[in-house]
Motif scaffolding. Structure first.
Motif, PDB file in Angstrom:
ATOM      1  N   THR A 202       0.853  -1.192   0.000  1.00  0.00           N
ATOM      2  CA  THR A 202       0.000   0.000   0.000  1.00  0.00           C
ATOM      3  C   THR A 202       0.885   1.238   0.000  1.00  0.00           C
ATOM      4  OG1 THR A 202      -1.652  -1.261   1.248  1.00  0.00           O
ATOM      5  CG2 THR A 202      -1.954   1.128   1.111  1.00  0.00           C
ATOM      6  N   PHE A 203       1.236   1.670  -1.185  1.00  0.00           N
ATOM      7  CA  PHE A 203       2.215   2.738  -1.364  1.00  0.00           C
ATOM      8  C   PHE A 203       1.850   3.989  -0.576  1.00  0.00           C
ATOM      9  CE2 PHE A 203       5.549   4.938  -3.477  1.00  0.00           C
ATOM     10  CZ  PHE A 203       5.078   6.203  -3.799  1.00  0.00           C
ATOM     11  N   SER A 204       0.587   4.360  -0.574  1.00  0.00           N
ATOM     12  CA  SER A 204       0.166   5.617   0.051  1.00  0.00           C
ATOM     13  C   SER A 204       0.321   5.605   1.566  1.00  0.00           C
ATOM     14  CB  SER A 204      -1.277   5.929  -0.323  1.00  0.00           C
ATOM     15  OG  SER A 204      -2.131   4.887   0.100  1.00  0.00           O
TER      16      SER A 204
ATOM     17  N   CYS B 142      15.848   3.802  -3.985  1.00  0.00           N
ATOM     18  CA  CYS B 142      14.529   4.159  -3.475  1.00  0.00           C
ATOM     19  C   CYS B 142      14.228   3.250  -2.288  1.00  0.00           C
ATOM     20  CB  CYS B 142      13.523   3.942  -4.603  1.00  0.00           C
ATOM     21  SG  CYS B 142      11.803   4.145  -4.189  1.00  0.00           S
ATOM     22  N   LYS B 143      13.663   3.816  -1.234  1.00  0.00           N
ATOM     23  CA  LYS B 143      13.343   3.045  -0.036  1.00  0.00           C
ATOM     24  C   LYS B 143      11.930   3.373   0.412  1.00  0.00           C
ATOM     25  CE  LYS B 143      14.404   3.110   4.887  1.00  0.00           C
ATOM     26  NZ  LYS B 143      15.252   3.747   5.919  1.00  0.00           N
ATOM     27  N   GLY B 144      11.191   2.347   0.774  1.00  0.00           N
ATOM     28  CA  GLY B 144       9.870   2.525   1.346  1.00  0.00           C
ATOM     29  C   GLY B 144       9.853   2.034   2.778  1.00  0.00           C
ATOM     30  N   ARG B 145       9.274   2.826   3.676  1.00  0.00           N
ATOM     31  CA  ARG B 145       9.247   2.462   5.095  1.00  0.00           C
ATOM     32  C   ARG B 145       7.824   2.501   5.613  1.00  0.00           C
ATOM     33  NH1 ARG B 145       9.312   5.566   9.573  1.00  0.00           N
ATOM     34  NH2 ARG B 145       9.884   7.420   8.357  1.00  0.00           N
ATOM     35  N   GLY B 146       7.374   1.322   6.103  1.00  0.00           N
ATOM     36  CA  GLY B 146       6.056   1.233   6.725  1.00  0.00           C
ATOM     37  C   GLY B 146       6.213   0.889   8.197  1.00  0.00           C
TER      38      GLY B 146
ATOM     39  N   VAL C 232       8.496  -2.447   8.632  1.00  0.00           N
ATOM     40  CA  VAL C 232       8.968  -3.051   7.385  1.00  0.00           C
ATOM     41  C   VAL C 232       9.634  -1.990   6.520  1.00  0.00           C
ATOM     42  CG1 VAL C 232       6.760  -2.696   6.216  1.00  0.00           C
ATOM     43  CG2 VAL C 232       8.286  -4.515   5.449  1.00  0.00           C
ATOM     44  N   VAL C 233      10.678  -2.432   5.814  1.00  0.00           N
ATOM     45  CA  VAL C 233      11.414  -1.555   4.911  1.00  0.00           C
ATOM     46  C   VAL C 233      11.643  -2.294   3.598  1.00  0.00           C
ATOM     47  CG1 VAL C 233      13.627  -0.429   4.504  1.00  0.00           C
ATOM     48  CG2 VAL C 233      12.567  -0.284   6.752  1.00  0.00           C
ATOM     49  N   TYR C 234      11.448  -1.585   2.503  1.00  0.00           N
ATOM     50  CA  TYR C 234      11.712  -2.148   1.185  1.00  0.00           C
ATOM     51  C   TYR C 234      12.720  -1.275   0.455  1.00  0.00           C
ATOM     52  CZ  TYR C 234       7.273  -4.557   2.107  1.00  0.00           C
ATOM     53  OH  TYR C 234       6.272  -5.313   2.665  1.00  0.00           O
ATOM     54  N   TRP C 235      13.584  -1.920  -0.312  1.00  0.00           N
ATOM     55  CA  TRP C 235      14.600  -1.220  -1.103  1.00  0.00           C
ATOM     56  C   TRP C 235      14.475  -1.601  -2.574  1.00  0.00           C
ATOM     57  CZ3 TRP C 235      17.991   2.389   0.760  1.00  0.00           C
ATOM     58  CH2 TRP C 235      18.190   2.434   2.137  1.00  0.00           C
ATOM     59  N   GLY C 236      14.782  -0.631  -3.424  1.00  0.00           N
ATOM     60  CA  GLY C 236      14.936  -0.924  -4.832  1.00  0.00           C
ATOM     61  C   GLY C 236      16.338  -1.403  -5.134  1.00  0.00           C
ATOM     62  N   GLN C 237      16.591  -1.688  -6.417  1.00  0.00           N
ATOM     63  CA  GLN C 237      17.881  -2.242  -6.812  1.00  0.00           C
ATOM     64  C   GLN C 237      18.906  -1.160  -7.129  1.00  0.00           C
ATOM     65  OE1 GLN C 237      15.437  -1.747  -8.907  1.00  0.00           O
ATOM     66  NE2 GLN C 237      16.483  -0.775 -10.624  1.00  0.00           N
ATOM     67  N   GLY C 238      18.452   0.073  -7.260  1.00  0.00           N
ATOM     68  CA  GLY C 238      19.351   1.190  -7.500  1.00  0.00           C
ATOM     69  C   GLY C 238      19.489   1.556  -8.969  1.00  0.00           C
TER      70      GLY C 238
END
Length: 115
Positions: free
Chosen positions: A27-29, A95-99, A102-108
């Protein structure tokens, strides 16, 4: 879950690039998003961050006034507009997403600033 960056490349000093990151699988938002970078031989560092609704941003001192982070929650996208680029901005940008918990990373994506 995926974060996929794009928009990197080779640019001359003083030039501009716009990085994009598209998110899927969560849930990106609801996630704060940020951009990090890592230069060869250096630690990964925070470049810019934006809250989940986009109402607040913060920047590393080294990029203030030159970079702008933004997001489009309808498109699951976060952007980093980079102007007045300098050779010291050369790095892999992530790019990093933080909920919550939980944390998600892109490959760069590689950004190289050179004449």
């Amino acid at each position: 879950v995926q974060l996929v960056e794009s928009g990197g490349g080779l640019v001359q000093p003083g030039g501009s690039l716009r990085l994009s990151c598209v998110a899927s699988g969560f849930t990106f938002s609801s996630y704060a998003m940020s951009w990090y970078r890592q230069a060869p031989g250096k630690e990964r560092e925070l470049v810019a961050a934006i809250t989940s609704a986009g109402g607040s941003t913060n920047y590393a001192n080294s990029v203030k006034g030159r970079f702008t982070v933004s997001r489009d929650n309808a498109k699951n996208m976060v952007y980093l507009q980079m102007n007045s680029l300098k050779p010291e901005d050369t790095a892999v940008y992530y790019c990093k997403g933080r909920g919550t918990g939980v944390v998600y990373w892109g490959q760069g994506t590689q950004v190289t600033v050179s004449s």
